[in-house]
Scaffold this active site. Sequence first.
Site, mmCIF file in Angstrom:
data_model
loop_
_atom_site.group_PDB
_atom_site.id
_atom_site.type_symbol
_atom_site.label_atom_id
_atom_site.label_comp_id
_atom_site.label_asym_id
_atom_site.label_seq_id
_atom_site.Cartn_x
_atom_site.Cartn_y
_atom_site.Cartn_z
ATOM 1 N N GLU A 89 1.057 -1.457 0.089
ATOM 2 C CA GLU A 89 -0.286 -0.465 -0.076
ATOM 3 C C GLU A 89 0.852 1.452 -0.663
ATOM 4 O O GLU A 89 2.339 1.296 0.414
ATOM 5 C CB GLU A 89 -1.344 -0.008 1.212
ATOM 6 N N CYS A 102 3.567 8.965 1.363
ATOM 7 C CA CYS A 102 3.589 7.900 2.043
ATOM 8 C C CYS A 102 3.851 6.368 1.561
ATOM 9 O O CYS A 102 3.492 5.429 1.086
ATOM 10 C CB CYS A 102 2.528 7.763 2.982
ATOM 11 N N CYS A 109 6.678 -6.401 7.139
ATOM 12 C CA CYS A 109 7.782 -5.529 8.177
ATOM 13 C C CYS A 109 8.076 -6.915 9.634
ATOM 14 O O CYS A 109 7.525 -7.719 9.545
ATOM 15 C CB CYS A 109 7.528 -4.383 9.279
ATOM 16 N N CYS A 113 6.457 -3.818 15.790
ATOM 17 C CA CYS A 113 6.136 -3.041 17.259
ATOM 18 C C CYS A 113 4.770 -3.993 17.825
ATOM 19 O O CYS A 113 3.879 -4.138 16.795
ATOM 20 C CB CYS A 113 6.565 -1.419 16.860
ATOM 21 N N CYS A 116 1.493 -2.063 15.959
ATOM 22 C CA CYS A 116 1.681 -1.566 14.271
ATOM 23 C C CYS A 116 0.930 -2.653 13.956
ATOM 24 O O CYS A 116 1.698 -3.724 13.960
ATOM 25 C CB CYS A 116 2.471 -1.388 13.756
ATOM 26 N N SER A 213 11.682 6.601 14.934
ATOM 27 C CA SER A 213 9.919 5.596 15.984
ATOM 28 C C SER A 213 10.513 5.536 17.312
ATOM 29 O O SER A 213 10.956 4.729 17.304
ATOM 30 C CB SER A 213 9.802 5.196 14.923
ATOM 31 N N ASN A 289 -3.455 4.754 16.076
ATOM 32 C CA ASN A 289 -4.474 5.118 15.968
ATOM 33 C C ASN A 289 -5.200 3.475 16.005
ATOM 34 O O ASN A 289 -4.412 2.326 15.826
ATOM 35 C CB ASN A 289 -4.229 4.900 14.358
ATOM 36 N N CYS A 332 -1.441 5.498 10.232
ATOM 37 C CA CYS A 332 -0.555 5.120 10.513
ATOM 38 C C CYS A 332 -0.489 4.268 10.820
ATOM 39 O O CYS A 332 -1.243 4.130 11.848
ATOM 40 C CB CYS A 332 0.682 5.992 11.678
HETATM 41 N N1 SAH Z 1 9.307 1.473 10.092
HETATM 42 C C1 SAH Z 1 9.456 2.836 9.849
HETATM 43 C C2 SAH Z 1 8.401 3.201 8.727
HETATM 44 C C3 SAH Z 1 7.181 2.606 9.002
HETATM 45 S S1 SAH Z 1 5.738 3.173 10.251
HETATM 46 C C4 SAH Z 1 8.710 3.489 11.261
HETATM 47 O O1 SAH Z 1 8.960 2.513 12.516
HETATM 48 O O2 SAH Z 1 9.230 4.248 11.982
HETATM 49 C C5 SAH Z 1 5.501 5.266 10.609
HETATM 50 C C6 SAH Z 1 5.488 5.246 11.828
HETATM 51 O O3 SAH Z 1 4.033 5.147 11.787
HETATM 52 C C7 SAH Z 1 6.626 5.368 12.997
HETATM 53 O O4 SAH Z 1 6.228 5.865 13.608
HETATM 54 C C8 SAH Z 1 5.398 4.169 13.598
HETATM 55 O O5 SAH Z 1 5.798 3.773 14.503
HETATM 56 C C9 SAH Z 1 3.981 4.708 13.645
HETATM 57 N N2 SAH Z 1 2.972 3.656 13.626
HETATM 58 C C10 SAH Z 1 3.039 2.136 13.503
HETATM 59 N N3 SAH Z 1 1.662 1.448 14.000
HETATM 60 C C11 SAH Z 1 0.790 2.532 14.479
HETATM 61 C C12 SAH Z 1 -0.381 2.917 15.259
HETATM 62 N N4 SAH Z 1 -1.595 1.862 15.693
HETATM 63 N N5 SAH Z 1 -0.680 4.587 15.166
HETATM 64 C C13 SAH Z 1 -0.470 5.366 15.428
HETATM 65 N N6 SAH Z 1 1.361 5.200 15.176
HETATM 66 C C14 SAH Z 1 1.787 4.202 14.412
#
Ligand code: SAH
Length: 350
Positions: A89, A102, A109, A113, A116, A213, A289, A332
């Site tokens: 996506e 984006c 991935c 995390c 996520c 992050s 989110n 995100c």
């Molecule tokens: N792997 C990279 C880029 C992808 S995520 C990174 O981690 O930075 C982009 C951003 O969205 C990151 O800061 C991630 O932690 C955040 N993110 C992931 N899941 C989320 C969620 N459920 N709500 C808000 N932000 C989230």
Amino acid sequence: MNLAELNRAEIEQALTGLGLPAFHGRQIFRWIHHRGVTTFEDMTDLSRTLRTRLAESFTLSSPSIQQKQVSTDGTTKFLLGLDDGRRIEAVYIPDTPAQTFCISTQVGCAMACAFCLTGQMGLARHLTAGEIAGQVRVLAQQTGLMDRPFNIVLMGMGEPLHNYEATMKALRMLADEHGLSLPLKRVTLSTVGVVPGLDRLAAEPDIPNLAISLHATTDAARDRLVPINRRYKLEDLIAACKRFPLGKRRRITFEYVLLDHVNDTPDDARRLVRLLNGLKAKVNLLPLNEAAGIPFKRPSDDRVNAFARILADRDVRVSVRKSRGRDIRAACGQLLVERTGRPEASAPQH
Ligand code: SAH
């Protein structure tokens, strides 16, 4: 050989390898990356003989649009198909005030995390440089921005520093003056903080904006939320940020997902201030989110504001990210493509 994977010099080499003149490389690169054509036949300033020869010798592939969803706020999520049938996506976020794409760097991935959705998919595979640059090209074409300025953020699916070579090659292809001419200052690379990758990036001649992050202020909490922290501790990550070369006026963005009563206390905010002390930093708070399958809650606006206030009162630059495209699950952490079955059909609703 797929010419969409090659930079300009490599296309020139491929041509000379066939006994063809190298100067056509620039034209071909331009057709692919600036004009967005998907067949050699469409490269109309090349002779018919050359076009036929190219079509016999090479392929040219681009991500295909499988689905396009437009949010009430104008954010548009593209489901893109790749040559091997995998899907990713990419999201167009209009007027932030800039036009922003984006972009994904991996299918899934490996970072896992805890909050996520992409992390829950695991890593299917890395994207190639052509697939990363291809997303930008397809979105620019779709949104009529081929000849207008836009930004890209590597904040889609995947961890860019876990796919270093392809990501950097794609950024250099995008920056090429015969392609989209996208300067690296319009690119933000977002990472969980793979420390060796950060040091490698620091040594590049041209460096994108950097977003880290962070999401936690103690190793115990970060080990749980961002598992790569078990390998690269907060102290190492902050040290790598301190030695990261920043141009004039540039700052490192620290992204901080706020999880209700997990990492959003006043103590966390104060620890965050201390952690960033001495860094040219700005903090971007991301209230979670929510999604089914994510075991955390979004804090109340009051808690978000209280957290932001503590930072601002201590002169830390802080902003709260406004979620875009939540109604189409384009925000995100909400990018998720099922490995099998119909796209999106079985993704959790919230
Ligand atoms: N792997 C990279 C880029 C992808 S995520 C990174 O981690 O930075 C982009 C951003 O969205 C990151 O800061 C991630 O932690 C955040 N993110 C992931 N899941 C989320 C969620 N459920 N709500 C808000 N932000 C989230």
